[in-house]
Design a protein around this motif. Structure first.
Motif, mmCIF file in Angstrom:
data_model
loop_
_atom_site.group_PDB
_atom_site.id
_atom_site.type_symbol
_atom_site.label_atom_id
_atom_site.label_comp_id
_atom_site.label_asym_id
_atom_site.label_seq_id
_atom_site.Cartn_x
_atom_site.Cartn_y
_atom_site.Cartn_z
ATOM 1 N N VAL A 14 0.869 -1.173 0.000
ATOM 2 C CA VAL A 14 0.000 0.000 0.000
ATOM 3 C C VAL A 14 0.905 1.223 0.000
ATOM 4 O O VAL A 14 1.766 1.362 0.868
ATOM 5 N N LEU A 15 0.686 2.092 -0.965
ATOM 6 C CA LEU A 15 1.656 3.154 -1.212
ATOM 7 C C LEU A 15 0.988 4.494 -1.443
ATOM 8 O O LEU A 15 -0.079 4.567 -2.059
ATOM 9 N N ALA A 16 1.633 5.536 -0.969
ATOM 10 C CA ALA A 16 1.431 6.863 -1.538
ATOM 11 C C ALA A 16 2.644 7.057 -2.436
ATOM 12 O O ALA A 16 3.772 7.074 -1.940
ATOM 13 N N LEU A 17 2.397 7.170 -3.715
ATOM 14 C CA LEU A 17 3.484 7.149 -4.686
ATOM 15 C C LEU A 17 3.392 8.403 -5.541
ATOM 16 O O LEU A 17 2.391 8.631 -6.222
ATOM 17 N N GLU A 64 1.842 21.022 -12.544
ATOM 18 C CA GLU A 64 0.582 20.539 -13.120
ATOM 19 C C GLU A 64 0.662 19.055 -13.504
ATOM 20 O O GLU A 64 -0.357 18.370 -13.551
ATOM 21 N N GLU A 65 1.859 18.609 -13.793
ATOM 22 C CA GLU A 65 2.005 17.209 -14.250
ATOM 23 C C GLU A 65 2.205 16.244 -13.094
ATOM 24 O O GLU A 65 2.245 15.028 -13.296
ATOM 25 N N LEU A 66 2.340 16.794 -11.898
ATOM 26 C CA LEU A 66 2.725 15.958 -10.761
ATOM 27 C C LEU A 66 1.538 15.651 -9.849
ATOM 28 O O LEU A 66 0.584 16.434 -9.760
ATOM 29 N N GLY A 67 1.624 14.558 -9.182
ATOM 30 C CA GLY A 67 0.594 14.208 -8.217
ATOM 31 C C GLY A 67 0.997 12.958 -7.469
ATOM 32 O O GLY A 67 2.072 12.398 -7.693
ATOM 33 N N SER A 68 0.144 12.511 -6.589
ATOM 34 C CA SER A 68 0.444 11.307 -5.816
ATOM 35 C C SER A 68 -0.719 10.331 -5.905
ATOM 36 O O SER A 68 -1.883 10.708 -5.778
ATOM 37 N N TYR A 69 -0.354 9.092 -6.163
ATOM 38 C CA TYR A 69 -1.342 8.016 -6.155
ATOM 39 C C TYR A 69 -1.421 7.409 -4.753
ATOM 40 O O TYR A 69 -0.404 7.193 -4.096
ATOM 41 N N HIS A 70 -2.611 7.104 -4.320
ATOM 42 C CA HIS A 70 -2.810 6.151 -3.225
ATOM 43 C C HIS A 70 -3.101 4.851 -3.942
ATOM 44 O O HIS A 70 -4.154 4.709 -4.592
ATOM 45 N N ILE A 71 -2.200 3.927 -3.806
ATOM 46 C CA ILE A 71 -2.210 2.815 -4.749
ATOM 47 C C ILE A 71 -1.835 1.532 -4.029
ATOM 48 O O ILE A 71 -1.122 1.560 -3.026
ATOM 49 N N VAL A 72 -2.338 0.411 -4.513
ATOM 50 C CA VAL A 72 -2.021 -0.894 -3.930
ATOM 51 C C VAL A 72 -1.451 -1.764 -5.032
ATOM 52 O O VAL A 72 -2.057 -1.886 -6.104
#
Lengths: 324, 275
Positions: free
Chosen positions: A233-236, A300-308
């Motif tokens: 489980v990641l914030a990526l 604008e191109e950046l962000g973070s996924y909450h991802i599994v």
């Protein structure tokens, strides 16, 4: 003397525009100062007050503050009354629960409970990469206690392994969890891409942004996937741009934004898939201006996924694959 | 005077005064971070010492780390008062998160006196949870009373030693509900105090960097009060202690430390009020 104060963002006052830096310019020896600054009508510094002094004090405030908030009896009461769910975590009853870290803890809690049931797990081995003061442990503890009617807590369910590069924060993690038996609460100091564990040594792993700013982010993520049996489980942090990107964060540490190509490659290597719980554009994050040499356009191109990352999609019901 | 202000992390190219980057620091980082880090540092040292891991080295490190810090001053005075009174209950008026309490625990454990204290914090409601959670799971008993004029006398009368931590009280975003004189007026037993004072002729309202207007007693007035009191007080003055915490005012500021108890002498660095 009487003062009238107006809070400002000093960016633009006398800040070097990174877009004006030559690409060949060798930056980055930097000096970092945490302070209050007050400016007169001419824009000159009128007064300054340095803060901190303790290493990692700024992270301490947030992470130790979370431990305190998680141990608030009113949080237990809120979850006991409203259940452990996206709704209770998004309600106004406890606004903290709607922030990034608790949202990820909710995801891992859900996957973990499903795994316990599906695979008859006795004790769940959890690896927390970049654990700081192990605050995730405390929210998981509350969730276990609430959903079991007080019969079990994190110390009954988890075999927790936390890794961090800061000996200071690890010592704080230890003193904040003195009552947890050490055989089920293991802390290790190490750089975040240098760890070595056996394949599938852990049932679950957790990393909130840490893989992005270790010495070798791709290697760290690859290792994390390899050592985890059921789910990472990641914030990526991620870029929509065609290529991965490096930026310097506010601590002067290089940070890596993964590109889709990186993540696709990880799926090939590991045999599992990434499933998306949420995506937070960087311009909407709670800590904007975290990066030194990034323009507004690049943000604008950046962000973070909450991802599994998992090879067991039944553990993440309702989450869509990152790559169709 | 109109001032623009900010608080955060400034990143400069090495050798330059033109900031490359600024990141605002959140209130929790600025307000709590340093205190939590201090408290847990001391707690870690207590743990190392109790496990006898190079106890002398740990004690030396505590002394080095705490030198010149207000929590250490307060803890030393409190420990001396507990010794002089053979007491076991302390009330600290405005303890914050209880960094001085944590330092006191270290000093008591180092002395080998096997003394356990009951420590009551009296202060802002916003500190109740922090104080209770950070100190609740400990051998020393603790409690927290939310500040009010009605609760003040109850809090003081429950203790053998009173700590008036006006220095801590004025560090926050809101001023304390009680005044310095109200706190002093309630003290009728062995006590110590840490007070930020002004060297102006009269009490001064000063603005802190957090935008809070606080009252700084005049050093001269406070010393006169102590001199006129029936009890014998000892004092130590640290000029310009953390002076930049206040925006410039009429005069310099400092930290005045003082204590009084029957039968107690002068601690190192202290002298009798009135000579």
């Amino acid at each position: 003397m009487r003062y009238t104060l107006e809070r400002i963002d000093p960016v633009g006052r006398a800040v070097v525009d990174p877009s004006e830096q030559s690409e060949s310019a060798a930056l980055f020896a930097v000096t970092i100062e945490d302070k209050y600054e007050f400016y007169d009508a001419d824009g000159e510094t009128f007064h300054s007050h340095t803060i901190g002094g303790e290493p990692d004090f700024d992270t301490c405030g947030g992470y130790v503050g979370k431990v305190i908030d998680y141990r608030d009896p009113r949080l237990y009461d809120h979850l006991a009354a409203n259940g452990v769910s996206r709704e209770s975590f998004g309600s106004n009853g406890f606004p903290l629960l709607a922030t990034r870290s608790p949202q990820l803890d909710l995801v891992i809690f859900g996957a973990l409970q499903l795994a316990r049931e599906s695979f008859s797990l006795d004790r769940v081995a959890l690896f927390d990469l970049g654990c700081t003061v192990a605050e995730h442990y405390d929210l998981l503890d509350v969730m276990f206690r609430v959903t079991s009617g007080g019969r079990e807590g994190a110390s009954d369910v988890l075999s927790y392994h936390g890794l961090d590069r800061s000996s200071q924060l690890l010592s704080f993690a230890r003193v904040l969890h003195q009552s947890v038996p050490t055989e089920h609460f293991v802390l290790r100091q190490q750089e975040g891409s240098a760890f070595e564990y056996a394949d599938d040594e852990f049932d679950f792993s957790l990393s909130v942004g840490v893989v992005n700013h270790v010495a070798d982010p791709r290697l760290a993520l690859e290792k994390l996937i390899r050592i985890t049996r059921y789910g990472c489980v990641l914030a990526l942090w991620h870029t929509r741009g065609p290529e991965a990107k490096w930026a310097i964060n506010h601590r002067g540490v290089p940070s890596y934004f993964f590109a889709d190509a990186d993540l696709a490659e990880m799926e090939e290597l590991g045999g599992g898939r990434f499933y998306v719980a949420d995506f937070v554009p960087e311009f909407q994050s709670s800590q904007q201006a975290s990066y030194v040499n990034v323009t507004a356009e690049e943000i604008e191109e950046l962000g973070s996924y909450h991802i599994v990352y998992t090879a067991h999609p039944s553990l993440v019901p309702g989450l869509e694959p990152l790559f169709a | 005077m109109r001032l623009a202000w900010c608080v955060g992390r400034f990143v400069y190219p090495r050798g330059s005064t033109a900031p490359l980057h600024f990141m605002e620091l959140k209130e929790f980082a600025v307000d709590d971070g340093a205190d939590f880090a201090q408290l847990l540092t001391v707690r870690s040292m207590r743990g190392m010492r109790s496990r006898n891991l190079d106890a002398r080295d740990v004690e030396d490190e505590f002394d080095r780390w705490s030198q010149g810090r207000e929590p250490r001053f307060v803890a030393e005075m409190t420990a001396a008062l507990l010794e002089a009174t053979n007491g076991s209950t302390v009330v600290e008026l405005y303890p914050g998160s209880g960094v001085a309490f944590e330092c006191l625990k270290f000093l008591l454990e180092r002395s080998g006196a096997e003394r356990r204290v009951r420590y009551v914090g009296f202060g802002e409601q916003s500190f109740r949870l922090k104080f209770e959670i950070l100190h609740g799971d400990d051998e020393h008993e603790s409690a927290f009373i939310e500040e009010s004029p009605a609760a003040l006398n109850t809090a003081v009368s429950s203790a053998e030693v009173v700590v008036v931590n006006w220095s801590e009280a004025i560090r926050h975003r809101e001023p304390p509900r009680l005044t310095f004189d109200e706190l002093l007026g309630a003290v009728d037993r062995p006590a110590c105090a840490a007070v930020r004072v002004t060297e102006a002729a009269v009490d001064e309202e000063r603005l802190t960097v957090k935008g809070c207007s606080v009252n700084l007693p005049a050093r001269a007035r406070f010393m006169s009060l102590l001199a006129a009191a029936p009890a014998h007080w000892f004092y130590r003055y640290v000029p310009r202690y953390d002076a930049t915490f206040f925006l410039p005012g009429e005069a310099d500021t400092g930290l005045l430390l003082t204590y009084s108890a029957p039968g107690i002498g002068a601690l190192e660095g202290f002298e009798p009020v009135g000579g």
